[in-house]
Design a protein around this motif. Structure first.
Motif, mmCIF file in Angstrom:
data_model
loop_
_atom_site.group_PDB
_atom_site.id
_atom_site.type_symbol
_atom_site.label_atom_id
_atom_site.label_comp_id
_atom_site.label_asym_id
_atom_site.label_seq_id
_atom_site.Cartn_x
_atom_site.Cartn_y
_atom_site.Cartn_z
ATOM 1 N N LYS A 171 -5.369 -130.740 22.629
ATOM 2 C CA LYS A 171 -5.057 -131.551 23.814
ATOM 3 C C LYS A 171 -5.191 -130.729 25.098
ATOM 4 O O LYS A 171 -4.558 -129.681 25.239
ATOM 5 C CB LYS A 171 -3.621 -132.077 23.678
ATOM 6 C CG LYS A 171 -3.286 -133.087 24.721
ATOM 7 C CD LYS A 171 -1.961 -133.752 24.455
ATOM 8 C CE LYS A 171 -1.765 -134.832 25.515
ATOM 9 N NZ LYS A 171 -0.402 -135.199 25.694
ATOM 10 N N SER B 80 -5.617 -130.893 29.557
ATOM 11 C CA SER B 80 -5.404 -131.711 30.760
ATOM 12 C C SER B 80 -6.756 -132.025 31.429
ATOM 13 O O SER B 80 -7.768 -131.366 31.142
ATOM 14 C CB SER B 80 -4.529 -130.948 31.749
ATOM 15 O OG SER B 80 -5.252 -129.828 32.221
ATOM 16 N N SER C 31 -1.537 -128.033 22.314
ATOM 17 C CA SER C 31 -1.910 -128.018 23.728
ATOM 18 C C SER C 31 -2.737 -126.761 23.995
ATOM 19 O O SER C 31 -2.359 -125.665 23.584
ATOM 20 C CB SER C 31 -0.635 -128.025 24.575
ATOM 21 O OG SER C 31 -0.989 -127.773 25.904
#
Ligand SMILES: Nc1ncnc2c1ncn2[C@@H]1O[C@H](COP(=O)(O)OP(=O)(O)O)[C@@H](O)[C@H]1O
Ligand SMILES: O=C(O)C1=C[C@@H](OP(=O)(O)O)[C@@H](O)[C@H](O)C1
Ligand SMILES: [Mg+2]
Length: 172
Positions: free
Chosen positions: A103, A105, A154
């Motif tokens: 994941k 941004s 992340s």
């Protein structure tokens, strides 16, 4: 042993991380895009240009199913769109796979893709402003499918080694 599947948006690092994870674990690595290119004997750009996206998505589904059916142990790096078509997201839940969503941004993706767009037909012809808007909307649409992964890591502000370490902890 279960197959390890890495998924996520273009530029999140699937191909890079899969390769590095493979070096550490000695589990062979397959990149779905590379398998498609080999089968079609064309680059991803050429497949999109000569046959269109629908043809690509059908071939992508066929190759993904084939890779899952093989008895080999593999780390498989998917294409960014793979989970979002042909109900491929349902295959991420299988008992014989470990699926990991890398994941990232919008800012991370944008900064990695802005100088690496030429081999990605969906964004190749966009200017910087168009690209940022496209990534934001597209990531929102696709998140539903990515969230079917069994695990999430992340990748923002992490080195390749740190992300690989996070995946090793999931596999332990
Ligand atoms: N920490 C990081 N983790 C993964 N990739 C990174 C990182 N920092 C920079 N990159 C770069 O970002 C790009 C990711 O591209 P790639 O691995 O092809 O992603 P994907 O297969 O998800 O599209 C590569 O050019 C890679 O060198
Ligand atoms: O997001 C997508 O729909 C695509 C992502 C690409 O893979 P990467 O995510 O490895 O760039 C490649 O499969 C094709 O250009 C389509
Ligand atoms: Mg890739």
């Amino acid at each position: 042993m279960k197959k390890i599947i890495l998924l996520g948006y273009m530029g999140c690092g699937k191909s890079t991380i899969a390769q590095n994870l493979s070096k550490i674990t000695n589990i062979p690595f397959l990149d779905l895009d590379k398998c498609i290119e080999k089968r079609a004997n064309l680059s991803i750009n050429e497949i999109f240009e000569q046959h269109g996206e629908v043809y690509f998505r059908k071939l992508e589904h066929k190759m993904f199913v084939e890779l899952l059916q093989s008895s080999e142990n593999n780390i498989i790096g998917l294409g960014g769109g793979t989970p979002c078509y042909a109900n491929n997201h349902e295959l991420l839940k299988r008992d014989d796979v470990v699926s990991v969503y890398l994941k990232a941004s919008i800012n991370t993706l944008y900064s990695r893709l802005v100088h690496n767009k030429s081999k990605r037909p969906l964004i190749a012809n966009m200017n910087e402003e168009e690209m940022k808007e496209f990534i934001a909307k597209h990531l929102f649409d696709r998140s539903f499918y990515y969230n079917h992964a069994q695990h999430k890591v992340s990748v923002d502000d992490k080195t390749v080694e740190e992300t690989v370490q996070d995946i090793l902890e999931i596999l332990a």
